[in-house]
Every structure is written in structure tokens, then in C-alpha cells.
Scaffold this active site. Structure first.
Site, short mmCIF file in Angstrom:
data_model
loop_
_atom_site.label_atom_id
_atom_site.label_comp_id
_atom_site.label_asym_id
_atom_site.label_seq_id
_atom_site.Cartn_x
_atom_site.Cartn_y
_atom_site.Cartn_z
N LYS A 35 -8.06 -0.44 6.32
CA LYS A 35 -9.14 0.32 6.94
C LYS A 35 -10.51 -0.12 6.41
CE LYS A 35 -7.48 4.38 5.57
NZ LYS A 35 -6.16 4.12 4.96
N ARG A 110 -8.22 13.16 7.33
CA ARG A 110 -6.88 12.93 6.79
C ARG A 110 -5.97 14.13 6.99
NH1 ARG A 110 -8.55 8.68 3.01
NH2 ARG A 110 -6.71 7.67 2.16
N ARG A 149 -3.48 -5.11 -5.06
CA ARG A 149 -4.84 -4.60 -5.25
C ARG A 149 -4.96 -3.89 -6.60
NH1 ARG A 149 -7.21 -0.70 -0.69
NH2 ARG A 149 -6.02 0.88 -1.80
N ARG A 155 -7.48 -0.11 -9.67
CA ARG A 155 -7.66 1.23 -9.09
C ARG A 155 -6.56 2.16 -9.57
NH1 ARG A 155 -8.88 1.84 -2.66
NH2 ARG A 155 -7.48 3.62 -2.86
N ARG A 166 1.34 8.80 -2.32
CA ARG A 166 0.34 8.69 -1.25
C ARG A 166 1.02 8.47 0.10
NH1 ARG A 166 -2.95 3.98 -3.65
NH2 ARG A 166 -4.20 4.01 -1.75
P1 ATP Z 1 -7.21 1.68 2.64
O1 ATP Z 1 -6.55 0.86 1.60
O2 ATP Z 1 -6.52 1.57 3.99
O3 ATP Z 1 -8.67 1.43 2.74
P2 ATP Z 1 -6.53 4.04 0.96
O4 ATP Z 1 -5.67 5.15 1.47
O5 ATP Z 1 -5.92 3.13 -0.02
O6 ATP Z 1 -7.08 3.26 2.21
P3 ATP Z 1 -9.02 5.49 0.35
O7 ATP Z 1 -9.32 5.82 1.75
O8 ATP Z 1 -9.99 4.67 -0.37
O9 ATP Z 1 -7.69 4.68 0.13
O10 ATP Z 1 -8.78 6.90 -0.43
C1 ATP Z 1 -8.37 6.97 -1.77
C2 ATP Z 1 -8.04 8.40 -2.16
O11 ATP Z 1 -9.23 9.23 -2.04
C3 ATP Z 1 -7.00 9.12 -1.30
O12 ATP Z 1 -5.68 8.84 -1.70
C4 ATP Z 1 -7.39 10.61 -1.51
O13 ATP Z 1 -6.88 11.11 -2.72
C5 ATP Z 1 -8.89 10.57 -1.60
N1 ATP Z 1 -9.51 10.78 -0.28
C6 ATP Z 1 -10.22 9.89 0.44
N2 ATP Z 1 -10.60 10.41 1.63
C7 ATP Z 1 -10.10 11.67 1.66
C8 ATP Z 1 -10.11 12.72 2.62
N3 ATP Z 1 -10.71 12.57 3.81
N4 ATP Z 1 -9.47 13.88 2.31
C9 ATP Z 1 -8.87 14.05 1.15
N5 ATP Z 1 -8.81 13.10 0.20
C10 ATP Z 1 -9.41 11.93 0.44
MG MG Z 2 -10.12 2.20 1.59
#
Ligand code: ATP
Ligand code: MG
Length: 212
Positions: A35, A110, A149, A155, A166
Site C-alpha cells: 500500500k 481499517r 522488511r 520495524r 496482524r
Molecule cells: P503496508 O505494508 O501494506 O504498507 P502495514 O499493514 O504493514 O501496511 P501500516 O499501515 O503502516 O502497516 O500500519 C502499521 C500499524 O499501525 C498497524 O498494524 C496498526 O497497529 C496501526 N494503524 C495504522 N493505521 C491504523 C488505523 N487506521 N486504525 C488502527 N490502527 C492503525
Molecule cells: Mg504501510
């Protein structure tokens, strides 16, 4: 017909303009589907404002702000940050960036509550979500991407136990949003396992079809 979303032209296609006022796109998908990567490419190509809630939370954690300290407790366990906090945070960003011609929402919404709040917030601003681009990648590949990653960026949530959590949270709370947007006729599925450029090309195709 002219596709006015390409070549960085600043005008909205007439029907998008009349119906939505802005080009607001949600980039949707499980953790690790790309994303963030695709959002950055889209932001550059179309001159939209990128809102990555995950990035913003990581900056808050880095600064050790009250929001950051709270968010960290949820993120490091692979849980979602509570809806109320996220919705307030988003409302605040929308207020501060009102002049954009559109948003890329990356990592928000989300949950169903967040999606409903987003609809309401945009509606209050005389606009709406135009399209939800749903990236699909096999879970095994996602886990490999996230572990890689984690090794490269350190991270805190890219560790196996947290990743597994997750994925569970995604399936239970976030995946149902596909149905929410499908019912509104706004869901577009994009295969996400090709190269970064292949996936981007698919996305651009999808958006250019929207523009006519
Ligand atoms: P990608 O790798 O596809 O960019 P991702 O799921 O690895 O996405 P992020 O979108 O960066 O990671 O989100 C990291 C964490 O931040 C999530 O696991 C959650 O705990 C928190 N978070 C981010 N956005 C939200 C949201 N809209 N509502 C609740 N928690 C969120
Ligand atoms: Mg992200």
C-alpha cells in the site's frame, strides 16, 4: 477521449468533479501488500495528498508524543489503534489539508466504524471516496515480505509473532470492508504479486477507466 488524470494535469474529469469534487482513493490490502509503495507512486503521478496512518503513527512513536506512546502499545502487539483516536487524527488531517484535489488513504479505514466515519467526514466536505483499490497477495508471500522488511528496517511490528497477529486482525476487522465498498460499487481488485511497476500499471489502468 482525453484522460485528464494523466500527465499531472490539474483538472478533474467532469463527472468526477460533479459527483465527488475531488479524486479520493483508498488503497486497501493486508499488511505488506504494498500500500505504501503504490501510494507514493500514485501521489507523484496525480498530485494527490497521501495520508498514511501507519507512517504518521510511527512518527508519533519516534517523537514519544502522548499519542505515540499509546499507539506503540497497540502496534507492537499487532493490534489496531482504537477507532476513536484514529478518527480524530484523520479529521484533523483533513482540516489541515483542505486545499488538495484529492487524497490517497493508505491504511485507513481499517474497521467498519472507520469507514463510516470517513464517509461522514468526506460528506461534510461535499465529497466522497471515489474508488477503493484492493491489493491481493498470497499470505505466504506477505509474511516473507514483512520478515524481510523487519530485517532491513527494524520495524517493531515486522516480527513473526506480531505479523501473525496482524494477519488475524486484518481478516477479522479489515477484510470485511471489501464487502462494504463492493456494495457501494466502489471496489476494484488489483493483483499485487507482480513487480512494483506491474502493479502500478494495473492501478493506473483502473484509474484511467474511472476517468472517462
Ligand atoms: P503496508 O505494508 O501494506 O504498507 P502495514 O499493514 O504493514 O501496511 P501500516 O499501515 O503502516 O502497516 O500500519 C502499521 C500499524 O499501525 C498497524 O498494524 C496498526 O497497529 C496501526 N494503524 C495504522 N493505521 C491504523 C488505523 N487506521 N486504525 C488502527 N490502527 C492503525
Ligand atoms: Mg504501510
Amino acid at each position: 477521449m482525453l484522460n485528464i488524470w494523466q500527465n499531472e494535469k490539474k483538472y478533474l474529469p467532469l463527472h468526477v468533479f460533479m459527483e465527488y469534487n475531488m479524486l479520493n482513493i483508498v488503497i486497501f490490502g493486508a499488511p505488506g501488500t504494498g500500500k505504501g509503495t503504490q501510494s507514493e507512486l500514485l501521489t507523484k503521478k496525480y498530485g494527490l495528498h497521501h495520508i498514511s496512518t501507519g507512517e504518521i503513527l510511527r512518527e508519533e512513536i519516534e517523537r514519544k508524543s502522548p499519542l505515540g506512546l499509546l499507539a506503540d502499545q497497540h502496534i507492537s502487539r499487532g493490534h489496531l489503534v482504537p477507532d476513536e483516536l484514529m478518527i480524530d487524527m484523520l479529521a484533523d488531517i483533513l482540516d489541515k489539508t483542505a486545499n488538495t484535489k484529492g487524497y490517497i488513504f493508505d491504511g485507513f479505514p481499517r474497521t467498519i466504524a472507520q469507514a463510516q466515519a470517513l464517509d461522514k467526514l468526506l460528506n461534510e466536505r461535499d465529497t466522497a471516496v471515489v474508488a477503493v483499490l484492493s491489493l491481493k497477495v498470497e499470505e505466504q508471500e506477505l509474511i516473507q515480505r514483512l520478515l524481510k522488511r523487519g530485517r532491513e528496517s527494524g520495524r517493531s511490528d515486522d516480527k513473526l509473532e506480531v505479523i501473525e497477529n496482524r494477519m488475524k486482525v486484518y481478516k477479522a476487522q479489515t477484510d470485511p470492508l471489501r464487502d462494504y465498498y463492493k456494495k457501494k460499487g466502489k471496489l476494484f481488485n488489483i493483483p499485487g504479486s507482480g513487480s512494483i511497476n506491474d502493479v502500478f500499471e494495473e492501478i493506473v489502468q483502473e484509474i484511467s477507466r474511472l476517468s472517462f
